[in-house]
Design a protein around this motif. Structure first.
Motif, PDB file in Angstrom:
ATOM      1  N   ARG A 140       0.740  -1.258  -0.094  1.00 52.43           N
ATOM      2  CA  ARG A 140       0.034  -0.029   0.018  1.00 52.43           C
ATOM      3  C   ARG A 140       0.688   1.075   0.070  1.00 52.43           C
ATOM      4  O   ARG A 140       0.593   2.057  -0.802  1.00 52.43           O
ATOM      5  N   GLU A 141       1.832   1.385   1.107  1.00 50.20           N
ATOM      6  CA  GLU A 141       2.583   2.454   1.094  1.00 50.20           C
ATOM      7  C   GLU A 141       3.303   2.806  -0.206  1.00 50.20           C
ATOM      8  O   GLU A 141       3.752   3.704  -0.604  1.00 50.20           O
ATOM      9  N   LEU A 142       4.100   1.537  -0.622  1.00 45.68           N
ATOM     10  CA  LEU A 142       4.879   1.802  -2.106  1.00 45.68           C
ATOM     11  C   LEU A 142       4.086   2.349  -3.248  1.00 45.68           C
ATOM     12  O   LEU A 142       4.544   3.276  -3.843  1.00 45.68           O
ATOM     13  N   PHE A 143       2.796   1.987  -3.370  1.00 43.04           N
ATOM     14  CA  PHE A 143       1.755   2.507  -4.301  1.00 43.04           C
ATOM     15  C   PHE A 143       1.706   3.913  -4.107  1.00 43.04           C
ATOM     16  O   PHE A 143       1.561   4.824  -5.058  1.00 43.04           O
ATOM     17  N   GLU A 144       1.177   4.288  -2.792  1.00 38.26           N
ATOM     18  CA  GLU A 144       0.802   5.605  -2.348  1.00 38.26           C
ATOM     19  C   GLU A 144       1.847   6.399  -2.532  1.00 38.26           C
ATOM     20  O   GLU A 144       1.567   7.833  -3.193  1.00 38.26           O
ATOM     21  N   GLU A 145       3.097   6.231  -2.337  1.00 33.81           N
ATOM     22  CA  GLU A 145       4.200   6.998  -2.186  1.00 33.81           C
ATOM     23  C   GLU A 145       5.057   7.259  -3.460  1.00 33.81           C
ATOM     24  O   GLU A 145       5.484   8.282  -3.775  1.00 33.81           O
ATOM     25  N   THR A 146       4.851   6.104  -4.376  1.00 32.18           N
ATOM     26  CA  THR A 146       5.662   6.012  -5.648  1.00 32.18           C
ATOM     27  C   THR A 146       4.805   5.843  -6.735  1.00 32.18           C
ATOM     28  O   THR A 146       5.548   5.935  -7.960  1.00 32.18           O
ATOM     29  N   GLY A 147       3.755   5.278  -6.896  1.00 32.77           N
ATOM     30  CA  GLY A 147       2.918   4.754  -7.729  1.00 32.77           C
ATOM     31  C   GLY A 147       3.318   3.413  -8.435  1.00 32.77           C
ATOM     32  O   GLY A 147       2.727   3.099  -9.582  1.00 32.77           O
ATOM     33  N   ARG A 197       1.192  11.266  -8.205  1.00 32.78           N
ATOM     34  CA  ARG A 197      -0.169  11.731  -7.929  1.00 32.78           C
ATOM     35  C   ARG A 197      -0.873  11.003  -6.710  1.00 32.78           C
ATOM     36  O   ARG A 197      -2.166  11.381  -6.467  1.00 32.78           O
ATOM     37  N   PHE A 198      -0.510   9.889  -5.944  1.00 33.62           N
ATOM     38  CA  PHE A 198      -1.262   9.272  -5.031  1.00 33.62           C
ATOM     39  C   PHE A 198      -0.858   9.796  -3.710  1.00 33.62           C
ATOM     40  O   PHE A 198      -1.543   9.327  -2.846  1.00 33.62           O
ATOM     41  N   ASN A 199       0.272  10.865  -3.520  1.00 31.74           N
ATOM     42  CA  ASN A 199       0.534  11.212  -2.250  1.00 31.74           C
ATOM     43  C   ASN A 199      -0.529  11.929  -1.570  1.00 31.74           C
ATOM     44  O   ASN A 199      -1.310  12.616  -2.369  1.00 31.74           O
ATOM     45  N   GLU A 200      -0.830  11.771  -0.165  1.00 35.45           N
ATOM     46  CA  GLU A 200      -1.373  12.740   0.591  1.00 35.45           C
ATOM     47  C   GLU A 200      -1.095  14.217   0.369  1.00 35.45           C
ATOM     48  O   GLU A 200       0.125  14.504   0.114  1.00 35.45           O
ATOM     49  N   THR A 201      -2.014  14.992   0.513  1.00 34.46           N
ATOM     50  CA  THR A 201      -1.544  16.458   0.456  1.00 34.46           C
ATOM     51  C   THR A 201      -0.457  16.903   1.468  1.00 34.46           C
ATOM     52  O   THR A 201      -0.103  17.978   1.317  1.00 34.46           O
TER      53      THR A 201
END
Length: 195
Positions: free
Chosen positions: A100-107, A145-149
């Protein structure tokens, strides 16, 4: 050394300060203040075999490059080079959190776990936070683009030569775990020996 009491000093959502009173080797009363992610009144009673967070060390299979992130870190007042990471949600495995974190922070998409560390501590003089290092192979195109604000992250993919160029650069701030892995990558050409 003998601990005589623990007191919770703050009551924040993600991180709190605790005061521990203890006696040293010569029976002298001491106090130590540290940060903890524990929501309990006594963080010393938590199960340290279950890590608070996961740090993902990704190797991009097609590009044959180590994936790092350059992230704004408020406590440093600037950017730090490190690896994707995040807290493990309740009921989530280390591998699920890592994916989950890999995808959220790097795509990028986690394809294979190479190795997983037990719970380890990176700054036990300041905090009891525990992490698990998750060495993985990944694929896909990097995207922020998946990074939190609340996050400002740039994905960086490094060949061995590119890693060597930044390893001792005086203007770059490194997370300690990341510098050790990067140094290993430069000297051996691999992120982990999976023999």
């Amino acid at each position: 050394m003998k601990i005589s009491g623990v007191k919770k000093i703050t009551n924040c959502k993600y991180l709190n300060l605790f005061s521990i009173h203890y006696k040293d080797r010569v029976d002298c009363e001491k106090e130590w203040i540290f940060a903890s992610r524990s929501k309990e009144l006594n963080p010393l009673e938590k199960d340290y075999t279950i890590p608070d967070a996961v740090v993902i060390v990704p190797f991009h299979m097609q590009e044959k490059k180590l994936v790092m992130i350059k992230e704004f870190r408020v406590a440093l007042g600037g950017y730090q080079y490190g690896f994707p990471a995040g807290l493990i949600d309740k009921g989530e495995t280390i591998e699920q959190a890592g994916k989950r974190e890999l995808f959220e922070e790097t795509g990028l998409t986690l394809k294979r776990v190479l190795q997983k560390s037990p719970s380890i501590f990176s700054s036990s003089g300041l905090t009891d936070e525990s992490i698990s290092l998750l060495f993985v192979e990944c694929e896909g195109s990097p995207s922020s683009r998946f990074n939190e604000t609340s996050e400002e992250i740039e994905v960086i993919m490094l060949s061995r030569d590119q890693a060597k160029d930044i390893l001792y650069h005086p203007g770059i701030k490194f997370d300690v775990k990341s510098w050790i892995v990067l140094n290993n990558f430069v000297s051996q050409g691999v992120i982990i020996d999976v023999r």
